[in-house]
Every structure is written in C-alpha cells, then in structure tokens.
Scaffold this motif. Structure first.
Motif, short mmCIF file in Angstrom:
data_model
loop_
_atom_site.label_atom_id
_atom_site.label_comp_id
_atom_site.label_asym_id
_atom_site.label_seq_id
_atom_site.Cartn_x
_atom_site.Cartn_y
_atom_site.Cartn_z
N PHE A 156 32.80 -67.51 29.98
CA PHE A 156 33.76 -66.53 29.47
C PHE A 156 33.07 -65.25 29.00
CE2 PHE A 156 36.03 -70.55 29.04
CZ PHE A 156 37.18 -70.23 29.72
N GLY A 157 31.82 -65.06 29.41
CA GLY A 157 31.10 -63.84 29.06
C GLY A 157 30.70 -63.77 27.61
N ALA A 158 30.60 -64.90 26.95
CA ALA A 158 30.21 -64.97 25.54
C ALA A 158 28.87 -65.69 25.43
CB ALA A 158 31.27 -65.71 24.73
N SER A 159 28.33 -65.75 24.23
CA SER A 159 27.13 -66.53 23.97
C SER A 159 27.31 -67.28 22.67
CB SER A 159 25.89 -65.64 23.91
OG SER A 159 25.97 -64.75 22.81
N ALA A 160 26.56 -68.36 22.54
CA ALA A 160 26.65 -69.19 21.34
C ALA A 160 25.29 -69.29 20.68
CB ALA A 160 27.16 -70.59 21.70
N VAL A 161 25.29 -69.32 19.38
CA VAL A 161 24.09 -69.56 18.60
C VAL A 161 24.40 -70.77 17.73
CG1 VAL A 161 24.76 -67.85 16.86
CG2 VAL A 161 22.38 -68.59 17.03
N HIS A 162 23.48 -71.74 17.70
CA HIS A 162 23.74 -73.04 17.08
C HIS A 162 22.91 -73.23 15.81
CE1 HIS A 162 25.67 -74.35 20.85
NE2 HIS A 162 24.74 -73.59 21.41
N PHE A 163 23.51 -73.93 14.84
CA PHE A 163 22.78 -74.30 13.63
C PHE A 163 23.37 -75.58 13.09
CE2 PHE A 163 22.03 -74.12 9.00
CZ PHE A 163 20.64 -74.09 9.02
N GLN A 164 22.50 -76.51 12.71
CA GLN A 164 22.92 -77.77 12.10
C GLN A 164 22.13 -77.98 10.82
OE1 GLN A 164 21.11 -80.94 11.58
NE2 GLN A 164 22.95 -81.76 10.64
N SER A 165 22.82 -78.46 9.80
CA SER A 165 22.14 -78.84 8.57
C SER A 165 22.90 -79.97 7.89
CB SER A 165 22.03 -77.65 7.60
OG SER A 165 21.36 -78.06 6.41
N ASN A 166 22.14 -80.77 7.18
CA ASN A 166 22.73 -81.83 6.37
C ASN A 166 23.05 -81.34 4.96
OD1 ASN A 166 22.59 -83.81 8.42
ND2 ASN A 166 20.43 -84.08 8.02
N HIS A 167 22.85 -80.04 4.72
CA HIS A 167 23.00 -79.48 3.37
C HIS A 167 23.94 -78.27 3.39
CE1 HIS A 167 19.64 -82.02 2.30
NE2 HIS A 167 19.03 -81.56 3.38
N GLU A 168 24.92 -78.31 2.53
CA GLU A 168 25.89 -77.22 2.47
C GLU A 168 25.24 -75.88 2.19
OE1 GLU A 168 30.00 -75.89 0.16
OE2 GLU A 168 28.97 -77.71 -0.48
N GLY A 169 24.31 -75.84 1.25
CA GLY A 169 23.64 -74.58 0.90
C GLY A 169 22.93 -73.95 2.08
N ALA A 170 22.32 -74.75 2.93
CA ALA A 170 21.63 -74.22 4.12
C ALA A 170 22.64 -73.61 5.09
CB ALA A 170 20.83 -75.33 4.80
N LEU A 171 23.80 -74.24 5.23
CA LEU A 171 24.86 -73.69 6.09
C LEU A 171 25.38 -72.37 5.52
CD1 LEU A 171 26.59 -77.07 6.84
CD2 LEU A 171 25.62 -75.56 8.59
N VAL A 172 25.58 -72.31 4.20
CA VAL A 172 26.03 -71.08 3.55
C VAL A 172 24.99 -69.98 3.76
CG1 VAL A 172 26.50 -69.99 1.31
CG2 VAL A 172 27.47 -72.24 1.83
N ASP A 173 23.71 -70.30 3.53
CA ASP A 173 22.65 -69.31 3.73
C ASP A 173 22.63 -68.80 5.16
OD1 ASP A 173 21.86 -69.56 1.07
OD2 ASP A 173 20.18 -70.91 1.52
N TRP A 174 22.83 -69.69 6.13
CA TRP A 174 22.82 -69.29 7.54
C TRP A 174 23.98 -68.32 7.81
CZ3 TRP A 174 25.43 -68.69 11.92
CH2 TRP A 174 24.70 -68.51 13.10
N VAL A 175 25.16 -68.66 7.32
CA VAL A 175 26.33 -67.79 7.53
C VAL A 175 26.07 -66.42 6.91
CG1 VAL A 175 28.77 -67.44 6.95
CG2 VAL A 175 27.98 -69.68 7.77
N HIS A 176 25.54 -66.38 5.69
CA HIS A 176 25.26 -65.10 5.04
C HIS A 176 24.26 -64.28 5.85
CE1 HIS A 176 26.45 -66.57 0.73
NE2 HIS A 176 27.50 -66.42 1.53
#
Length: 159
Positions: free
Chosen positions: A41-61
C-alpha cells in the motif's frame, strides 16, 4: 505513510507461548508479513516490542514525529496502561488496536480494554493476520480511495 507497530508484554514469545491460543507464527514472521502488507500500500512499518510499559511510552515519545499512525497490541497492559494510552493519544495519530485472540473471552475473566474507545480501528480474534488488516485499514482511512486504485467506500464503525 510510516506506521509504528507496537507489541506489548510476552509477544516476543509468539510462536512458542500458548500456540493453541496465539498460533505458531513468531513475532519476526508477523513483522515480515506486516512489512509486506505496508509495502503493498506504499507505506512502511517500524516495529518495537517491550515487556515494559515505560519503554513503550518512551518509544512513542521519541518517534511521534516520525510516524503517521500506530498499530498496537498492548497484550497484558490492555486494561491498565493509561500512560501508554495517553502517549499514543497525545501523538494525534490514528491508531489501531490488535488482539490476536478474542481478548474479551480469554480465561473466562471479564476484561476491560481501555484502548478500545479511542482506537480508529479495533481488531480482535483475527489471529496474527489482524496486524496486516490493521495496516490496511489505517492506510484506507488516511488516503483517498482513488489514490489506492480502489472504487470502494470504507467506513470503520465502532460500537
């Protein structure tokens, strides 16, 4: 269009952990399928996995200005990750929630999904293919149908 694909706790063990519920596809295999779907669809994806909420929040920020949409499987964080939900909502980007299994029917317990009412797209029980469906739905929401070469109307409805 660049789409973040976020995976919560225990999803690093997909393919090994409870294959009768979550299937045998690994996170790497799912990510490859998502990448192929996004490219189609002409898009790209970037992936991230964590077992910790704070790491996911930091990644989003850290990446909020580099992405245009988010697909998330919050997994075990689903009923409690208010800081992650706030971080995602604060990006202003549309997001899709994916649950591989029937989230509300797991283990016979009543479950609350705090992400459900804010999600532009909500998919549960489609197995690992739900990620690709979420990518497709987000692209459809973001781009005019003629640009995608389609003559269909797409409307995502939430209860």
């Amino acid at each position: 269009m660049r789409i973040a694909v976020l995976h919560g706790p225990n999803l690093n063990l997909l393919g090994e952990r409870r294959p009768e519920k979550y299937g045998t596809a690994t996170l790497a295999e799912i990510s490859a399928d998502v990448d192929q779907t996004a490219a189609r669809f002409g898009a790209s994806a970037v992936h991230f996995q964590s077992n910790h909420e704070g790491a996911l929040v930091d990644w989003v920020h850290a990446h909020r200005n580099e992405i245009e949409a988010i697909v998330i499987n919050p997994a075990g964080l689903t009923p409690v990750a208010f800081s992650l939900l706030d971080a995602i909502r604060d990006t202003g980007h549309p997001f899709a929630v994916v649950h591989i299994s029937q989230w509300h029917a797991l283990d016979g317990r009543e479950r609350n999904d705090i992400f459900a009412t804010s999600a532009a797209v909500y998919l549960t029980g489609a197995g690992w293919h739900g990620y690709a469906l979420a990518i497709e739905a987000l692209v459809f929401r973001a781009r005019p149908q003629r640009e995608l070469g389609r003559d269909v109307e797409v409307d995502v409805v939430r209860d």
